[in-house]
Design a protein around this motif. Sequence first.
Motif, PDB file in Angstrom:
ATOM      1  N   VAL A 104      18.351   1.951  -1.534  1.00  0.00           N
ATOM      2  CA  VAL A 104      16.975   2.066  -1.045  1.00  0.00           C
ATOM      3  C   VAL A 104      16.412   3.459  -1.325  1.00  0.00           C
ATOM      4  N   HIS A 105      17.261   4.479  -1.220  1.00  0.00           N
ATOM      5  CA  HIS A 105      16.776   5.835  -1.425  1.00  0.00           C
ATOM      6  C   HIS A 105      16.641   6.219  -2.893  1.00  0.00           C
ATOM      7  N   ASP A 106      17.355   5.562  -3.780  1.00  0.00           N
ATOM      8  CA  ASP A 106      17.345   5.975  -5.178  1.00  0.00           C
ATOM      9  C   ASP A 106      16.463   5.120  -6.082  1.00  0.00           C
ATOM     10  N   VAL A 107      16.064   3.955  -5.642  1.00  0.00           N
ATOM     11  CA  VAL A 107      15.375   3.026  -6.538  1.00  0.00           C
ATOM     12  C   VAL A 107      13.975   3.516  -6.935  1.00  0.00           C
ATOM     13  N   VAL A 108      13.309   4.287  -6.108  1.00  0.00           N
ATOM     14  CA  VAL A 108      11.955   4.738  -6.442  1.00  0.00           C
ATOM     15  C   VAL A 108      11.911   6.121  -7.078  1.00  0.00           C
ATOM     16  N   ASP A 109      13.039   6.815  -7.128  1.00  0.00           N
ATOM     17  CA  ASP A 109      13.066   8.170  -7.674  1.00  0.00           C
ATOM     18  C   ASP A 109      12.563   8.280  -9.117  1.00  0.00           C
ATOM     19  N   PRO A 110      12.883   7.336 -10.012  1.00  0.00           N
ATOM     20  CA  PRO A 110      12.365   7.478 -11.384  1.00  0.00           C
ATOM     21  C   PRO A 110      10.833   7.517 -11.455  1.00  0.00           C
ATOM     22  N   PHE A 111      10.161   6.803 -10.581  1.00  0.00           N
ATOM     23  CA  PHE A 111       8.696   6.818 -10.586  1.00  0.00           C
ATOM     24  C   PHE A 111       8.152   8.178 -10.148  1.00  0.00           C
ATOM     25  N   LEU A 112       8.779   8.784  -9.150  1.00  0.00           N
ATOM     26  CA  LEU A 112       8.340  10.105  -8.701  1.00  0.00           C
ATOM     27  C   LEU A 112       8.614  11.151  -9.776  1.00  0.00           C
ATOM     28  N   GLN A 113       9.785  11.103 -10.376  1.00  0.00           N
ATOM     29  CA  GLN A 113      10.107  12.062 -11.438  1.00  0.00           C
ATOM     30  C   GLN A 113       9.191  11.848 -12.647  1.00  0.00           C
ATOM     31  N   GLY A 114       8.893  10.599 -12.947  1.00  0.00           N
ATOM     32  CA  GLY A 114       7.957  10.310 -14.029  1.00  0.00           C
ATOM     33  C   GLY A 114       6.577  10.887 -13.743  1.00  0.00           C
ATOM     34  N   ALA A 115       6.117  10.753 -12.512  1.00  0.00           N
ATOM     35  CA  ALA A 115       4.812  11.308 -12.141  1.00  0.00           C
ATOM     36  C   ALA A 115       4.804  12.822 -12.327  1.00  0.00           C
TER      37      ALA A 115
ATOM     38  N   GLY B 236       6.649   1.281  -4.413  1.00  0.00           N
ATOM     39  CA  GLY B 236       8.100   1.160  -4.291  1.00  0.00           C
ATOM     40  C   GLY B 236       8.602   1.688  -2.964  1.00  0.00           C
ATOM     41  N   TRP B 237       8.048   2.802  -2.508  1.00  0.00           N
ATOM     42  CA  TRP B 237       8.418   3.368  -1.204  1.00  0.00           C
ATOM     43  C   TRP B 237       8.085   2.374  -0.101  1.00  0.00           C
ATOM     44  N   LEU B 238       6.893   1.794  -0.181  1.00  0.00           N
ATOM     45  CA  LEU B 238       6.469   0.815   0.817  1.00  0.00           C
ATOM     46  C   LEU B 238       7.416  -0.386   0.833  1.00  0.00           C
ATOM     47  N   LEU B 239       7.785  -0.879  -0.344  1.00  0.00           N
ATOM     48  CA  LEU B 239       8.653  -2.057  -0.419  1.00  0.00           C
ATOM     49  C   LEU B 239      10.097  -1.765  -0.028  1.00  0.00           C
ATOM     50  N   THR B 240      10.598  -0.593  -0.397  1.00  0.00           N
ATOM     51  CA  THR B 240      12.013  -0.310  -0.128  1.00  0.00           C
ATOM     52  C   THR B 240      12.234   0.356   1.217  1.00  0.00           C
ATOM     53  N   ARG B 241      11.570   1.472   1.459  1.00  0.00           N
ATOM     54  CA  ARG B 241      11.868   2.263   2.660  1.00  0.00           C
ATOM     55  C   ARG B 241      11.117   1.815   3.904  1.00  0.00           C
ATOM     56  N   LEU B 242      10.000   1.131   3.723  1.00  0.00           N
ATOM     57  CA  LEU B 242       9.257   0.674   4.902  1.00  0.00           C
ATOM     58  C   LEU B 242       9.322  -0.827   5.103  1.00  0.00           C
ATOM     59  N   SER B 243       9.878  -1.562   4.160  1.00  0.00           N
ATOM     60  CA  SER B 243      10.019  -3.012   4.314  1.00  0.00           C
ATOM     61  C   SER B 243      11.485  -3.433   4.264  1.00  0.00           C
ATOM     62  N   ALA B 244      12.123  -3.240   3.125  1.00  0.00           N
ATOM     63  CA  ALA B 244      13.511  -3.688   2.976  1.00  0.00           C
ATOM     64  C   ALA B 244      14.460  -2.938   3.900  1.00  0.00           C
ATOM     65  N   TYR B 245      14.288  -1.626   4.019  1.00  0.00           N
ATOM     66  CA  TYR B 245      15.182  -0.836   4.867  1.00  0.00           C
ATOM     67  C   TYR B 245      15.184  -1.323   6.321  1.00  0.00           C
ATOM     68  N   PRO B 246      14.012  -1.421   6.977  1.00  0.00           N
ATOM     69  CA  PRO B 246      14.061  -1.885   8.370  1.00  0.00           C
ATOM     70  C   PRO B 246      14.370  -3.374   8.512  1.00  0.00           C
ATOM     71  N   LEU B 247      13.872  -4.191   7.582  1.00  0.00           N
ATOM     72  CA  LEU B 247      14.054  -5.637   7.725  1.00  0.00           C
ATOM     73  C   LEU B 247      15.446  -6.110   7.331  1.00  0.00           C
ATOM     74  N   VAL B 248      16.117  -5.385   6.461  1.00  0.00           N
ATOM     75  CA  VAL B 248      17.452  -5.798   6.016  1.00  0.00           C
ATOM     76  C   VAL B 248      18.527  -4.918   6.636  1.00  0.00           C
ATOM     77  N   ILE B 249      18.473  -3.614   6.354  1.00  0.00           N
ATOM     78  CA  ILE B 249      19.550  -2.720   6.781  1.00  0.00           C
ATOM     79  C   ILE B 249      19.538  -2.505   8.289  1.00  0.00           C
ATOM     80  N   LEU B 250      18.404  -2.083   8.834  1.00  0.00           N
ATOM     81  CA  LEU B 250      18.349  -1.833  10.272  1.00  0.00           C
ATOM     82  C   LEU B 250      18.597  -3.104  11.089  1.00  0.00           C
ATOM     83  N   ARG B 251      17.965  -4.181  10.697  1.00  0.00           N
ATOM     84  CA  ARG B 251      18.155  -5.443  11.436  1.00  0.00           C
ATOM     85  C   ARG B 251      19.616  -5.857  11.405  1.00  0.00           C
TER      86      ARG B 251
END
Length: 176
Positions: free
Chosen positions: A35-46, A68-83
């Motif tokens: 979850v923490h690494d999947v969006v990094d290429p987009f930030l580095q690209g920017a 990507g941040w919205l989908l991974t860290r604010l959606s998948a992280y709480p809905l999958v990992i935290l739950r």
Amino acid sequence: KDFFEMVLHHVVTIWLLVFSWSTNFVRVGSLVLLVHDVVDPFLQGAKVFKYLGMQSLCNLSFTLFTLGWLLTRLSAYPLVILRSSLWQSVEEFGMFPAHLLFNGALILLQCLHIVWFYFIVKILIRSLRVGKVVNDTRSDSEQSDCSDDEPHSPVANGAQAVRRRHRNGLAKNSST
């Protein structure tokens, strides 16, 4: 501006990874990494596109980073990992003291994700509304000494320095 939050994030993330591997919560640790690494290429690209002066690609890459941040860290992280860690693992294994520490760290990470998303959205809105280079207001920049009429990218600054050296070299040669 977010030095404390960044240090806290790294300490908590490293602690979570070590703790997850030492207590055989490998799935949770691996998902935290993903979850923490999947969006990094987009930030580095920017960042790369900004340094190259390709503002439209910078805005596109930063928009993809935000989504990507919205989908991974604010959606998948709480809905999958935290739950899974808060409820499903308790049903399976029961509650134990280390579980409370582990979940506390996961919740703290989620709070940091929310705070940073606020800053990310502010930057995104400002860059899309203004349509020009937007500096990262969280940290000090090497280019803070530049005036507004100077190029802000290291590539442009390097090219400018080469031109200055070339002009100075020509001036020395013409005076002899």
